[in-house]
Design a protein around this motif. Structure first.
Motif, PDB file in Angstrom:
ATOM      1  N   HIS A   1       0.748  -1.095  -0.057  1.00  0.00           N
ATOM      2  CA  HIS A   1       0.063   0.108  -0.019  1.00  0.00           C
ATOM      3  C   HIS A   1       0.919   1.345  -0.174  1.00  0.00           C
ATOM      4  CE1 HIS A   1       0.969   0.070   4.392  1.00  0.00           C
ATOM      5  NE2 HIS A   1       0.632  -1.040   4.366  1.00  0.00           N
ATOM      6  N   PHE A   2       0.318   2.295  -0.232  1.00  0.00           N
ATOM      7  CA  PHE A   2       0.924   3.534  -0.202  1.00  0.00           C
ATOM      8  C   PHE A   2       1.575   4.063   1.159  1.00  0.00           C
ATOM      9  CE2 PHE A   2      -1.302   4.150  -4.079  1.00  0.00           C
ATOM     10  CZ  PHE A   2      -0.651   5.013  -4.748  1.00  0.00           C
ATOM     11  N   GLY A   3       1.179   3.446   2.249  1.00  0.00           N
ATOM     12  CA  GLY A   3       2.004   3.515   3.398  1.00  0.00           C
ATOM     13  C   GLY A   3       3.550   3.308   3.085  1.00  0.00           C
ATOM     14  N   PHE A   4       4.062   2.561   2.221  1.00  0.00           N
ATOM     15  CA  PHE A   4       5.402   2.324   1.663  1.00  0.00           C
ATOM     16  C   PHE A   4       6.009   3.653   1.123  1.00  0.00           C
ATOM     17  CE2 PHE A   4       8.760   1.324  -1.353  1.00  0.00           C
ATOM     18  CZ  PHE A   4       9.595   0.803  -0.512  1.00  0.00           C
ATOM     19  N   ILE A   5       5.207   4.391   0.586  1.00  0.00           N
ATOM     20  CA  ILE A   5       5.837   5.680  -0.201  1.00  0.00           C
ATOM     21  C   ILE A   5       5.841   6.619   0.952  1.00  0.00           C
ATOM     22  CG2 ILE A   5       5.292   7.250  -1.789  1.00  0.00           C
ATOM     23  CD1 ILE A   5       5.791   4.778  -2.970  1.00  0.00           C
ATOM     24  N   VAL A   6       4.796   6.393   1.957  1.00  0.00           N
ATOM     25  CA  VAL A   6       4.998   7.724   3.092  1.00  0.00           C
ATOM     26  C   VAL A   6       6.190   7.470   3.923  1.00  0.00           C
ATOM     27  CG1 VAL A   6       3.535   8.506   5.244  1.00  0.00           C
ATOM     28  CG2 VAL A   6       2.459   7.887   3.084  1.00  0.00           C
ATOM     29  N   MET A   7       6.383   6.044   3.968  1.00  0.00           N
ATOM     30  CA  MET A   7       7.569   5.662   4.774  1.00  0.00           C
ATOM     31  C   MET A   7       8.935   6.078   4.317  1.00  0.00           C
ATOM     32  SD  MET A   7       9.350   1.897   5.178  1.00  0.00           S
ATOM     33  CE  MET A   7       9.760   1.818   3.355  1.00  0.00           C
ATOM     34  N   ILE A   8       9.202   6.090   2.751  1.00  0.00           N
ATOM     35  CA  ILE A   8      10.245   6.612   2.407  1.00  0.00           C
ATOM     36  C   ILE A   8      10.251   8.153   2.345  1.00  0.00           C
ATOM     37  CG2 ILE A   8      11.533   7.128   0.026  1.00  0.00           C
ATOM     38  CD1 ILE A   8      10.388   4.180  -0.754  1.00  0.00           C
ATOM     39  N   ALA A   9       9.030   8.723   2.524  1.00  0.00           N
ATOM     40  CA  ALA A   9       9.178  10.273   2.655  1.00  0.00           C
ATOM     41  C   ALA A   9       9.426  10.416   3.976  1.00  0.00           C
ATOM     42  CB  ALA A   9       8.169  10.929   2.091  1.00  0.00           C
ATOM     43  N   VAL A  10       9.049   9.838   4.861  1.00  0.00           N
ATOM     44  CA  VAL A  10       9.254   9.950   6.344  1.00  0.00           C
ATOM     45  C   VAL A  10      10.710  10.056   6.889  1.00  0.00           C
ATOM     46  CG1 VAL A  10       8.650   9.367   8.865  1.00  0.00           C
ATOM     47  CG2 VAL A  10       6.750   9.988   7.237  1.00  0.00           C
ATOM     48  N   THR A  11      11.187   8.837   6.134  1.00  0.00           N
ATOM     49  CA  THR A  11      12.681   8.544   6.220  1.00  0.00           C
ATOM     50  C   THR A  11      13.488   9.916   5.871  1.00  0.00           C
ATOM     51  OG1 THR A  11      12.334   6.221   6.083  1.00  0.00           O
ATOM     52  CG2 THR A  11      14.475   7.109   5.768  1.00  0.00           C
ATOM     53  N   ALA A  12      13.244  10.449   4.884  1.00  0.00           N
ATOM     54  CA  ALA A  12      14.095  11.623   4.142  1.00  0.00           C
ATOM     55  C   ALA A  12      13.761  12.811   5.321  1.00  0.00           C
ATOM     56  CB  ALA A  12      13.519  11.827   2.997  1.00  0.00           C
ATOM     57  N   LEU A  13      12.582  13.090   5.602  1.00  0.00           N
ATOM     58  CA  LEU A  13      12.302  13.914   6.678  1.00  0.00           C
ATOM     59  C   LEU A  13      13.056  13.920   7.972  1.00  0.00           C
ATOM     60  CD1 LEU A  13      10.667  16.618   7.289  1.00  0.00           C
ATOM     61  CD2 LEU A  13       8.742  15.012   7.936  1.00  0.00           C
ATOM     62  N   VAL A  14      13.064  12.685   8.516  1.00  0.00           N
ATOM     63  CA  VAL A  14      13.780  12.543   9.643  1.00  0.00           C
ATOM     64  C   VAL A  14      15.256  12.702   9.359  1.00  0.00           C
ATOM     65  CG1 VAL A  14      14.455  10.559  11.560  1.00  0.00           C
ATOM     66  CG2 VAL A  14      12.112  11.094  10.408  1.00  0.00           C
ATOM     67  N   TRP A  15      15.790  12.191   8.577  1.00  0.00           N
ATOM     68  CA  TRP A  15      17.246  12.531   7.969  1.00  0.00           C
ATOM     69  C   TRP A  15      17.670  14.124   8.073  1.00  0.00           C
ATOM     70  CZ3 TRP A  15      19.166  15.237   4.157  1.00  0.00           C
ATOM     71  CH2 TRP A  15      20.653  15.317   4.067  1.00  0.00           C
ATOM     72  N   TRP A  16      16.703  14.971   7.376  1.00  0.00           N
ATOM     73  CA  TRP A  16      16.741  16.165   7.409  1.00  0.00           C
ATOM     74  C   TRP A  16      16.631  16.776   9.055  1.00  0.00           C
ATOM     75  CZ3 TRP A  16      13.643  20.253   9.170  1.00  0.00           C
ATOM     76  CH2 TRP A  16      14.054  21.532   9.019  1.00  0.00           C
ATOM     77  N   LEU A  17      15.823  16.214   9.651  1.00  0.00           N
ATOM     78  CA  LEU A  17      15.522  16.842  11.104  1.00  0.00           C
ATOM     79  C   LEU A  17      16.511  16.424  12.025  1.00  0.00           C
ATOM     80  CD1 LEU A  17      13.442  17.698  12.941  1.00  0.00           C
ATOM     81  CD2 LEU A  17      12.920  15.734  13.305  1.00  0.00           C
TER      82      LEU A  17
END
Length: 433
Positions: free
Chosen positions: A264-280
Motif C-alpha cells: 500500500h501507499f504507506g510504503f511511499i509515506v515511509m520513504i518520505a518520512v525517512t527523508a524528513l527524519v534524516w533532515w530533521l
C-alpha cells in the motif's frame, strides 16, 4: 601579558557535538561533571560502530544459523549416527539442508523463480516491503530517541495507541476520501506521540528511567486494547472474536499494485518520512541539539541547549513515528483492530534501529532486511524442516554482535579504532592554530 589579554579561539557550534562525542577530558572530570547514564553510554557505543562491523555481524549470524539449520534437519541427524563410516553423507546432508533453507528464504522474500506467473514471482518482494513498513516507522522512532541518549523500549505500546486512535477515526467517522485518510493518519501520530511523550516528560521532569517507564507503558497498552475491544463501540457486530469493525474504505492507504498484492501507499509515506527524519536529525537546529544532548548532556546544557525540551520533543517525535507504524497496520495491512495488531513490531524495531546504527537511511535498510526475514521465514518453514525460530535466532545474534563491536573485531582480527591518536592529532592542530 595578563590572562585576560590571551587571545581565545572562537568555537564553532558544531564543535560542541564533536567535543561531546569524545571521552571525558581531565578538565571535565575536574569540573565535577557527572558521567553519562548507562542508556546514554550504550547508545553512544552503538552509534560509534562502523558499517563493516554491522555487515560482519550479519555474516556471522547467517553462518551460525546455518549450523543450527543443519543440526535441526532429520537427514543430518541420521547421517551423524554413522559419521565415521561415511563422513561424506553428513556433509552432503548438511549442505542440502542449508542450501534448501536459504533458497526458500530467498524465494519467500525476494523472487520466487518457481512461480508460474510473473505476478506470483514478484509477490514475495512486495510482502517484504509490506512487513518493512511498520518496522521502519517504529525503528525511526527508536532511532530518534537513541540519538538523544534515551533507550526507548516503548515502541510496542506506541504502535498500539497509534493503531487505536487511527482505527477509531477510520471506522467511526464518515468523511470524504482524502480528508478521512489524512485525519486517520494524524490521529495515529497523535496517539503515539502522547504515549511517547509521557515517558519523555517523566524523564525530563523527574529523571525517571525511560527504559522502565516505557516497558510499563507497553504493558498498559496491551491491557488497554484488550479491554477496549470488549466495549460496544469497538466491537464488530456479529463476531464473537475481540475485534473492531473494519475501517472505512475512505480511510485506507491505497494499494500501489492493485488487487492481488498487499503493498500500500504507506510504503511511499515511509520513504518520505525517512527523508524528513534524516533532515530533521542531521540538518536542522533541533537535530544539532538532539545529537548534542545524546553525545554529552552536560556539554549540551553548558552550551545553552534546553535539555528537558529536547528530551520531551524527542520522545514526542519517537511516539509519533511509532504511531505511523500503527497506522500502517490498521489502515493498510490488517484494516481493523485486534489485540495483536502490533504483533512484535515494537520489539523487532529495536533491532532494526540498532542494526541501522540509529541513522535514518540505515534504519530503512535494516527494516527492509528484517522485512525480508519475516516474509521469507514463512516459506522456509513450510517447504523445509527448518523451524521458524531460526529467524529469531538470526535476529538475536545480530543484536548481540551489534551491541558488542569488540567481539566482532576480535573474531575477524580487525584493528580497534585509534581514538587516542586521532584525539592527539586534533589537540595538536588546535594548539598550532
Amino acid at each position: 601579558m595578563s590572562e585576560d589579554q590571551v587571545p581565545r579561539r572562537e568555537e564553532h557550534p558544531g564543535d560542541v557535538v564533536a567535543q561531546a562525542e569524545e571521552s571525558p577530558s581531565a578538565r571535565e572530570q575536574a569540573a565535577g561533571q557527572r558521567p553519562p547514564s548507562r542508556s546514554s553510554q550504550f547508545a553512544r557505543e552503538i552509534l560509534s560502530g562502523s558499517w563493516l562491523v554491522t555487515v560482519l555481524a550479519i555474516v556471522i549470524a547467517l553462518a551460525l544459523s546455518a549450523i543450527l539449520i543443519a543440526a535441526a534437519d532429520t537427514r543430518v541427524q541420521e547421517a551423524a549416527s554413522y559419521f565415521f563410516t561415511r563422513p561424506g553423507d553428513l556433509l552432503s546432508a548438511a549442505w542440502d539442508a542449508i542450501a534448501s533453507a536459504y533458497n526458500a528464504l530467498f524465494r519467500g522474500a525476494i523472487f520466487d523463480y518457481r512461480a508460474e506467473t510473473f505476478t506470483r514471482a514478484i509477490r514475495p518482494l512486495t510482502e517484504t516491503l509490506v512487513f518493512s513498513v511498520p518496522l521502519v516507522f517504529t525503528g525511526l522512532g527508536i532511532a530518534v530517541a537513541f540519538r538523544a541518549g534515551m533507550f526507548n523500549i516503548g515502541g510496542q505500546g506506541q504502535i498500539i495507541l497509534g493503531a487505536v486512535a487511527g482505527g477509531w477515526v477510520g471506522f467511526a467517522l464518515d468523511l470524504p476520501i482524502v480528508l478521512h485518510i489524512i485525519l486517520a493518519v494524524i490521529a495515529a501520530m497523535l496517539g503515539g506521540a502522547i504515549y511517547g511523550g509521557i515517558a519523555g516528560v517523566l524523564k525530563a521532569r523527574t529523571g525517571a528511567n525511560e527504559v522502565i517507564v516505557t516497558i510499563m507503558l507497553n504493558n498498559i497498552a496491551v491491557y488497554f486494547i484488550g479491554w477496549l475491544l470488549t466495549q460496544p463501540a469497538f466491537q464488530q457486530g456479529g463476531s464473537a472474536l475481540p475485534r473492531s469493525p473494519y475501517v472505512r474504505d475512505t480511510s485506507l492507504y491505497g494499494l500501489i499494485l492493485g488487487e492481488g498484492f498487499r503493498l500500500h501507499f504507506g510504503f511511499i509515506v515511509m520513504i518520505a518520512v525517512t527523508a524528513l527524519v534524516w533532515w530533521l536529525v542531521e540538518r536542522s537546529t533541533f537535530g544539532f541539539e538532539l545529537r548534542a544532548v545524546g553525545a554529552n548532556i552536560d556539554a549540551a546544557r553548558n552550551s545553552g541547549v534546553s535539555v528537558n525540551k529536547v528530551m520531551i520533543l524527542a520522545m514526542l517525535i519517537a511516539g509519533a513515528l511509532s504511531g505511523l507504524g500503527g497506522s500502517a497496520q490498521v489502515l493498510g495491512t490488517e484494516q481493523l483492530l485486534t489485540s495483536g495488531v502490533a504483533a512484535t513490531y515494537g520489539f523487532d524495531a529495536i533491532t532494526v534501529a540498532l542494526l541501522g546504527r540509529s541513522r535514518p537511511w540505515g534504519t530503512l535498510a535494516a527494516g527492509l532486511l528484517f522485512g525480508a526475514l519475516k516474509a521469507g521465514g514463512f516459506l522456509m518453514q513450510s517447504t523445509t524442516d527448518t523451524p521458524i525460530d531460526i529467524i529469531l535466532v538470526v535476529q538475536s545474534i545480530i543484536v548481540l554482535l551489534i551491541a558488542a563491536p569488540p567481539l566482532v573485531r576480535a573474531i575477524f582480527r580487525l584493528p580497534a579504532p585509534d581514538r587516542p591518536r586521532r584525539r592527539s592529532a586534533l589537540v595538536a592542530k588546535e594548539a598550532a592554530a
